[in-house]
Design a protein around this motif. Structure first.
Motif, PDB file in Angstrom:
ATOM      1  N   ARG A  40       1.145  -1.267   0.091  1.00 13.52           N
ATOM      2  CA  ARG A  40      -0.448  -0.262   0.199  1.00 13.52           C
ATOM      3  C   ARG A  40       0.853   1.337   0.119  1.00 13.52           C
ATOM      4  O   ARG A  40       2.286   1.010   0.051  1.00 13.52           O
ATOM      5  CB  ARG A  40      -0.879  -0.076   0.929  1.00 13.52           C
ATOM      6  CG  ARG A  40      -2.538  -1.175   1.351  1.00 13.52           C
ATOM      7  CD  ARG A  40      -2.523  -0.920   2.307  1.00 13.52           C
ATOM      8  NE  ARG A  40      -1.714  -1.400   3.534  1.00 13.52           N
ATOM      9  CZ  ARG A  40      -1.262  -2.727   4.447  1.00 13.52           C
ATOM     10  NH1 ARG A  40      -1.979  -3.443   3.691  1.00 13.52           N
ATOM     11  NH2 ARG A  40      -1.062  -3.121   5.085  1.00 13.52           N
ATOM     12  N   ARG A  41       0.508   3.009  -0.094  1.00 15.29           N
ATOM     13  CA  ARG A  41       0.926   4.107  -0.252  1.00 15.29           C
ATOM     14  C   ARG A  41       1.568   3.750   0.860  1.00 15.29           C
ATOM     15  O   ARG A  41       2.672   4.103   1.319  1.00 15.29           O
ATOM     16  CB  ARG A  41      -0.029   4.980  -0.592  1.00 15.29           C
ATOM     17  CG  ARG A  41       0.798   6.228  -0.717  1.00 15.29           C
ATOM     18  CD  ARG A  41      -0.149   7.659  -0.986  1.00 15.29           C
ATOM     19  NE  ARG A  41      -1.014   7.297  -0.283  1.00 15.29           N
ATOM     20  CZ  ARG A  41      -2.132   8.396   0.062  1.00 15.29           C
ATOM     21  NH1 ARG A  41      -2.744   9.015  -0.981  1.00 15.29           N
ATOM     22  NH2 ARG A  41      -2.979   8.178   1.654  1.00 15.29           N
ATOM     23  N   THR A  42       1.450   4.013   1.852  1.00 13.22           N
ATOM     24  CA  THR A  42       1.494   4.150   3.419  1.00 13.22           C
ATOM     25  C   THR A  42       2.691   2.611   3.754  1.00 13.22           C
ATOM     26  O   THR A  42       3.354   3.552   4.193  1.00 13.22           O
ATOM     27  CB  THR A  42       0.863   3.695   4.726  1.00 13.22           C
ATOM     28  OG1 THR A  42      -0.186   2.031   4.816  1.00 13.22           O
ATOM     29  CG2 THR A  42      -0.125   4.600   4.597  1.00 13.22           C
ATOM     30  N   ARG A  83       5.470   4.250   1.420  1.00  9.54           N
ATOM     31  CA  ARG A  83       5.965   6.427   1.575  1.00  9.54           C
ATOM     32  C   ARG A  83       7.497   5.608   2.346  1.00  9.54           C
ATOM     33  O   ARG A  83       8.331   6.867   1.650  1.00  9.54           O
ATOM     34  CB  ARG A  83       5.003   6.739   1.755  1.00  9.54           C
ATOM     35  CG  ARG A  83       4.952   7.987   1.946  1.00  9.54           C
ATOM     36  CD  ARG A  83       3.614   8.633   2.094  1.00  9.54           C
ATOM     37  NE  ARG A  83       3.582   8.437   3.172  1.00  9.54           N
ATOM     38  CZ  ARG A  83       1.900   8.973   3.825  1.00  9.54           C
ATOM     39  NH1 ARG A  83       1.499   8.959   3.104  1.00  9.54           N
ATOM     40  NH2 ARG A  83       1.228   8.326   5.493  1.00  9.54           N
ATOM     41  N   THR A 113       0.620  14.003   0.329  1.00 13.47           N
ATOM     42  CA  THR A 113      -0.051  12.951  -0.484  1.00 13.47           C
ATOM     43  C   THR A 113      -2.062  12.244   0.651  1.00 13.47           C
ATOM     44  O   THR A 113      -2.280  11.732   0.012  1.00 13.47           O
ATOM     45  CB  THR A 113       0.878  11.470  -0.048  1.00 13.47           C
ATOM     46  OG1 THR A 113       1.343  11.378   1.183  1.00 13.47           O
ATOM     47  CG2 THR A 113       2.339  11.429  -0.852  1.00 13.47           C
ATOM     48  N   SER A 158       2.466  12.367  -5.529  1.00 10.61           N
ATOM     49  CA  SER A 158       1.814  10.931  -4.867  1.00 10.61           C
ATOM     50  C   SER A 158       1.900   9.712  -5.480  1.00 10.61           C
ATOM     51  O   SER A 158       2.077   8.517  -4.985  1.00 10.61           O
ATOM     52  CB  SER A 158       0.392  11.185  -4.944  1.00 10.61           C
ATOM     53  OG  SER A 158      -0.352  12.276  -4.379  1.00 10.61           O
ATOM     54  N   ALA A 196       4.201   6.277  -3.953  1.00  9.04           N
ATOM     55  CA  ALA A 196       3.622   4.818  -4.310  1.00  9.04           C
ATOM     56  C   ALA A 196       3.783   4.498  -4.810  1.00  9.04           C
ATOM     57  O   ALA A 196       3.291   3.197  -5.036  1.00  9.04           O
ATOM     58  CB  ALA A 196       2.038   4.975  -4.616  1.00  9.04           C
ATOM     59  N   ASN A 241       4.674   4.084  -7.957  1.00 11.39           N
ATOM     60  CA  ASN A 241       4.156   3.412  -9.455  1.00 11.39           C
ATOM     61  C   ASN A 241       5.110   5.249 -10.610  1.00 11.39           C
ATOM     62  O   ASN A 241       3.922   5.217 -11.572  1.00 11.39           O
ATOM     63  CB  ASN A 241       2.593   4.303  -9.379  1.00 11.39           C
ATOM     64  CG  ASN A 241       2.367   3.392  -8.453  1.00 11.39           C
ATOM     65  OD1 ASN A 241       2.710   2.068  -8.850  1.00 11.39           O
ATOM     66  ND2 ASN A 241       0.609   3.762  -8.034  1.00 11.39           N
TER      67      ASN A 241
END
Length: 346
Positions: A273-275, A278, A299, A338, A342, A344
């Protein structure tokens, strides 16, 4: 001799600047490393700097390569990694009487396999360790302080190259988002795995042919969760699959069951996940502590005014921080920021 060593440093520096996979770089650099410090074999780990878990291994020594479970179990439980990182290096050797020193895997695996002397170097960049380089000699002259000095001249270059592998594009990530599950018994033996876990495992660096059933880093994560295990950070690993997908491996103990007894564990493998990513990617992009705070809040959707209020700074200062963050990440907007944090980046 000095000219040969200088050309080896220059060659590694050129390799580190080239666009290639991290694994290709590691193998390409080995011959030049041998010109700097002679060695018979090596084992080279990448590390998740947030948890100190090794996440990728290349090795040209069959003893070490085929015993990744034992090597990684010893790594996770030694409790010496932080000290080694602070110092920058460590020796491992067999003394004149043949009595081995340091980690148990040395006398249980390495020494019986003919390895007589070892040198481990932390590959750090700007104070953050991104990998470990382990060199071995079968006999003859032991590693010396001069060898350490020679390697330390190139260690930061190697560390920066490993750091870059965290943020380099690696193709289109998988569209598969199903979590996989692996069950291990109390001895860390593989009991069962779901089809999703098998699919993810097939995209991760695999054990050396003829070696252990699972990649070595899984045993390192598992060893952290065993009763009486290491006091190092929580057993979690962020790792990139060969298709570019970022994954997170988590492990937890199972309740006692009749078939498995006490000490069995369940490991989940799922897209990060993003978290999850990060904090790692912020380190890789060398954001300062304050820049990390600002980037995290951006974000999360905060405006410049909300950022200023939350951090007790002016909107002008927020703008200055954002300019610095955009420059370090090579982006031009909040949405691009963001996306990069993440994992990406296109």
């Amino acid at each position: 001799m000095r000219r040969s060593t200088d050309s080896a440093y220059a060659a590694i520096d050129r390799l580190a600047r080239q666009r290639s996979t991290c694994e290709d770089f590691q193998w390409a650099a080995v011959s030049d490393l041998r010109r700097i410090v002679g060695f018979d074999s090596m084992c080279w780990n990448l590390i998740d700097p947030l948890t100190w878990v090794p996440s990728w291994t290349v090795a040209d020594n069959p003893v070490i390569g085929r015993q990744q479970r034992r090597v990684h179990e010893a790594w996770a439980s030694s409790g010496e990694f932080a000290e080694l990182t602070d110092r920058g290096f460590a020796f491992t050797r067999v003394d004149a009487e043949g009595a081995p020193r340091r980690e148990s895997y040395w006398w249980e695996i390495a020494e019986p396999g003919g390895l007589r002397d070892g040198l481990s170097v932390a590959l750090a960049a700007d104070g953050v360790c991104w990998g470990m380089l382990h060199l071995y000699r079968d006999g003859g002259r032991p590693f010396t302080a001069a060898d350490v000095e020679a390697l330390m001249k190139i260690a930061s270059t190697l560390g920066r190259r490993l750091r870059r592998s965290t943020i380099d594009p690696a193709g289109a990530p998988s569209s598969d988002d199903e979590a996989g599950t692996v069950i291990l018994d109390r001895a860390l033996g593989l009991v069962a795995s779901t089809p999703a876990a098998d699919r993810w495992l097939s995209r991760l660096p695999q054990a050396v042919p003829g070696g252990d059933a699972l990649p070595g880093f899984i045993y390192a994560v598992a060893a952290r969760a065993t009763p009486g295990g290491s006091s190092l950070p929580s057993p979690r690993l962020r790792i990139r699959a060969d298709d570019g997908t970022w994954l997170v491996l988590d492990i937890a103990s199972l309740s006692e069951s009749a078939p498995l007894g006490v000490g069995a564990m369940v490991m989940t493998i799922e897209p990060a996940r993003r978290t999850d990513l990060r904090p790692l990617l912020m380190r890789a992009h060398q954001l300062s502590d304050r820049e990390r705070e600002v980037a995290a809040l951006v974000t999360n959707g905060l405006t410049n005014l909300e950022l200023a209020d939350a951090l007790f700074i002016t909107r002008h200062t927020v703008s200055d921080h954002l300019k610095a963050i955009y420059s370090k990440l090579g982006v031009n907007s909040r949405s691009e920021l963001s996306a990069v944090l993440a994992g990406n980046r296109g």
